[in-house]
Write an enzyme that holds these catalytic residues in place. Structure first.
Site, PDB file in Angstrom:
ATOM      1  N   GLY A  82       0.960  -1.149  -0.010  1.00 52.09           N
ATOM      2  CA  GLY A  82      -0.115  -0.101   0.069  1.00 52.09           C
ATOM      3  C   GLY A  82       0.984   1.337   0.054  1.00 52.09           C
ATOM      4  O   GLY A  82       0.578   2.273   0.447  1.00 52.09           O
ATOM      5  N   SER A  83       2.048   1.310  -0.607  1.00 52.46           N
ATOM      6  CA  SER A  83       2.831   2.490  -0.684  1.00 52.46           C
ATOM      7  C   SER A  83       2.207   3.591  -1.504  1.00 52.46           C
ATOM      8  O   SER A  83       2.236   4.714  -1.326  1.00 52.46           O
ATOM      9  CB  SER A  83       4.216   2.248  -0.913  1.00 52.46           C
ATOM     10  OG  SER A  83       4.373   1.610  -2.198  1.00 52.46           O
ATOM     11  N   ASN A  84       1.368   2.911  -2.344  1.00 57.03           N
ATOM     12  CA  ASN A  84       0.754   4.096  -3.439  1.00 57.03           C
ATOM     13  C   ASN A  84      -0.432   4.550  -2.709  1.00 57.03           C
ATOM     14  O   ASN A  84      -0.747   5.660  -2.779  1.00 57.03           O
ATOM     15  CB  ASN A  84       0.410   3.363  -4.806  1.00 57.03           C
ATOM     16  CG  ASN A  84       1.519   3.385  -5.629  1.00 57.03           C
ATOM     17  OD1 ASN A  84       1.912   4.275  -6.225  1.00 57.03           O
ATOM     18  ND2 ASN A  84       2.213   2.140  -5.818  1.00 57.03           N
ATOM     19  N   MET A 123      -4.037  -6.886  -7.548  1.00 56.46           N
ATOM     20  CA  MET A 123      -3.498  -7.943  -8.484  1.00 56.46           C
ATOM     21  C   MET A 123      -4.526  -8.750  -8.966  1.00 56.46           C
ATOM     22  O   MET A 123      -4.279 -10.195  -9.140  1.00 56.46           O
ATOM     23  CB  MET A 123      -2.444  -8.687  -7.544  1.00 56.46           C
ATOM     24  CG  MET A 123      -1.395  -7.803  -6.980  1.00 56.46           C
ATOM     25  SD  MET A 123      -0.386  -6.980  -8.285  1.00 56.46           S
ATOM     26  CE  MET A 123       0.466  -8.263  -8.996  1.00 56.46           C
ATOM     27  N   LEU A 145      -9.792  -7.500 -13.902  1.00 54.96           N
ATOM     28  CA  LEU A 145     -11.197  -7.126 -13.931  1.00 54.96           C
ATOM     29  C   LEU A 145     -11.928  -7.620 -15.158  1.00 54.96           C
ATOM     30  O   LEU A 145     -11.087  -7.388 -15.984  1.00 54.96           O
ATOM     31  CB  LEU A 145     -11.293  -5.600 -13.576  1.00 54.96           C
ATOM     32  CG  LEU A 145     -10.757  -5.173 -12.232  1.00 54.96           C
ATOM     33  CD1 LEU A 145     -10.747  -3.399 -12.161  1.00 54.96           C
ATOM     34  CD2 LEU A 145     -11.659  -5.716 -10.857  1.00 54.96           C
ATOM     35  N   ASN A 178      -5.167   2.860 -13.333  1.00 57.69           N
ATOM     36  CA  ASN A 178      -4.121   1.989 -12.703  1.00 57.69           C
ATOM     37  C   ASN A 178      -2.685   2.440 -12.665  1.00 57.69           C
ATOM     38  O   ASN A 178      -2.363   3.158 -13.766  1.00 57.69           O
ATOM     39  CB  ASN A 178      -4.427   0.412 -13.681  1.00 57.69           C
ATOM     40  CG  ASN A 178      -3.259  -0.583 -13.138  1.00 57.69           C
ATOM     41  OD1 ASN A 178      -3.315  -1.014 -11.866  1.00 57.69           O
ATOM     42  ND2 ASN A 178      -2.587  -0.988 -14.111  1.00 57.69           N
ATOM     43  N   HIS A 197       1.199   1.198 -13.265  1.00 57.70           N
ATOM     44  CA  HIS A 197       1.806  -0.149 -13.727  1.00 57.70           C
ATOM     45  C   HIS A 197       3.465   0.148 -13.500  1.00 57.70           C
ATOM     46  O   HIS A 197       3.845   1.134 -13.993  1.00 57.70           O
ATOM     47  CB  HIS A 197       1.424  -0.647 -14.874  1.00 57.70           C
ATOM     48  CG  HIS A 197       2.294  -1.732 -15.501  1.00 57.70           C
ATOM     49  ND1 HIS A 197       1.792  -2.868 -15.006  1.00 57.70           N
ATOM     50  CD2 HIS A 197       3.125  -1.812 -16.349  1.00 57.70           C
ATOM     51  CE1 HIS A 197       2.507  -3.762 -15.405  1.00 57.70           C
ATOM     52  NE2 HIS A 197       3.400  -3.189 -16.384  1.00 57.70           N
TER      53      HIS A 197
HETATM   54  C1  GRF Z   1       3.219  -0.620  -7.403  1.00 56.39           C
HETATM   55  O1  GRF Z   1       4.518  -0.723  -8.083  1.00 56.39           O
HETATM   56  C2  GRF Z   1       2.381  -0.936  -8.617  1.00 56.39           C
HETATM   57  O2  GRF Z   1       2.588  -0.262  -9.824  1.00 56.39           O
HETATM   58  C3  GRF Z   1       2.147  -2.504  -9.189  1.00 56.39           C
HETATM   59  O3  GRF Z   1       2.164  -3.001  -7.834  1.00 56.39           O
HETATM   60  C4  GRF Z   1       2.995  -2.024  -6.881  1.00 56.39           C
HETATM   61  C5  GRF Z   1       2.125  -1.974  -5.595  1.00 56.39           C
HETATM   62  O4  GRF Z   1       2.907  -1.187  -4.455  1.00 56.39           O
HETATM   63  N1  GRF Z   1       0.823  -2.648  -9.696  1.00 56.39           N
HETATM   64  P1  GRF Z   1       2.280  -0.806  -3.255  1.00 56.39           P
HETATM   65  O5  GRF Z   1       1.442  -1.955  -2.636  1.00 56.39           O
HETATM   66  O6  GRF Z   1       1.540   0.496  -3.285  1.00 56.39           O
HETATM   67  O7  GRF Z   1       3.318  -0.489  -2.263  1.00 56.39           O
END
Ligand code: GRF
Length: 204
Positions: A11-13, A90, A93, A107, A109
């Site tokens: 969940g860093s994003n 992951m 859909l 999304n 990526h």
């Molecule tokens: C990110 O690099 C995203 O692009 C990919 O999965 C990773 C998720 O990382 N689809 P986080 O859970 O947000 O740390």
């Protein structure tokens, strides 16, 4: 515009989105709910710590993709969601889910699409020997990582990189790019023309 963030992992994003919201940089987007398909995902703890409703819907508890997605769609309706961000979600859909939010699912990526779609993109980049890697924020359509591109950023591949090290530096740029894209979508400042996405200049 009320967003749901769909997650499966650390969940860093999501954290970057929450921080942007906290500092007023996400408006008019609002993070209204976080959905995880993965019990125990760190992202759920981050969401709760930020005071957001966080719901786990384990895809393994369903007989297939459709009933799993129906359960997610029901939660999204319950939270009056307008748009969806996939932030490390992951699961693929189906058209049924995608059609419920036309041009309203984005999304992130960890590769410069259309190179290296699918799983383990940083490892694919290392394996191929590219010198520039990066991330892509794009609209989600049927097809894996094929939707119209909203924004991209580059990261140099270093000689001593492995997939994990490269992925960490890619994430650092994702953390800046994804909140910007969410804000632009919410503000109505992403204009799609076929596969191209334009950003009209801000009115002064
Ligand atoms: C990110 O690099 C995203 O692009 C990919 O999965 C990773 C998720 O990382 N689809 P986080 O859970 O947000 O740390």
């Amino acid at each position: 515009m009320r967003f749901a963030v769909l997650v499966s992992g650390r969940g860093s994003n999501l954290q970057a989105l929450l921080a942007a919201e906290q500092s007023g940089e996400l408006a008019p987007a609002e993070i209204a709910v976080v959905l995880s398909n993965q019990p125990g995902a760190g992202a759920v703890d981050l969401a709760r710590a930020a005071g957001k409703p966080a719901i786990t819907i384990d895809h393994r508890a369903f007989a297939g993709r459709e009933p799993f997605e129906e359960a997610m769609l029901a939660e999204l309706a319950r939270h009056r969601i307008d748009a969806v961000v996939l932030a490390g979600f992951m699961r693929i859909l189906t058209g049924r889910f995608i059609d419920a939010f036309p041009d309203r699912i984005i999304n992130t990526h960890p590769a410069l699409l259309p190179a290296f779609p699918g799983v383990d993109a940083p490892a694919q980049a290392i394996e191929h020997g590219v010198k520039l890697a990066g991330c892509t924020v794009h609209f989600v359509e049927r097809g894996v990582d094929t939707g119209p591109i909203i924004a991209q950023a580059c990261v140099e591949v270093r000689d001593d990189d492995d997939a994990a090290r490269l992925h960490e530096r890619i994430k650092a740029v994702e953390h800046a790019l994804l909140p910007q894209a969410v804000k632009l979508l919410a503000a109505g400042r992403l204009v799609r023309e076929g596969r191209r996405v334009r950003r009209p200049a801000e009115e002064t």
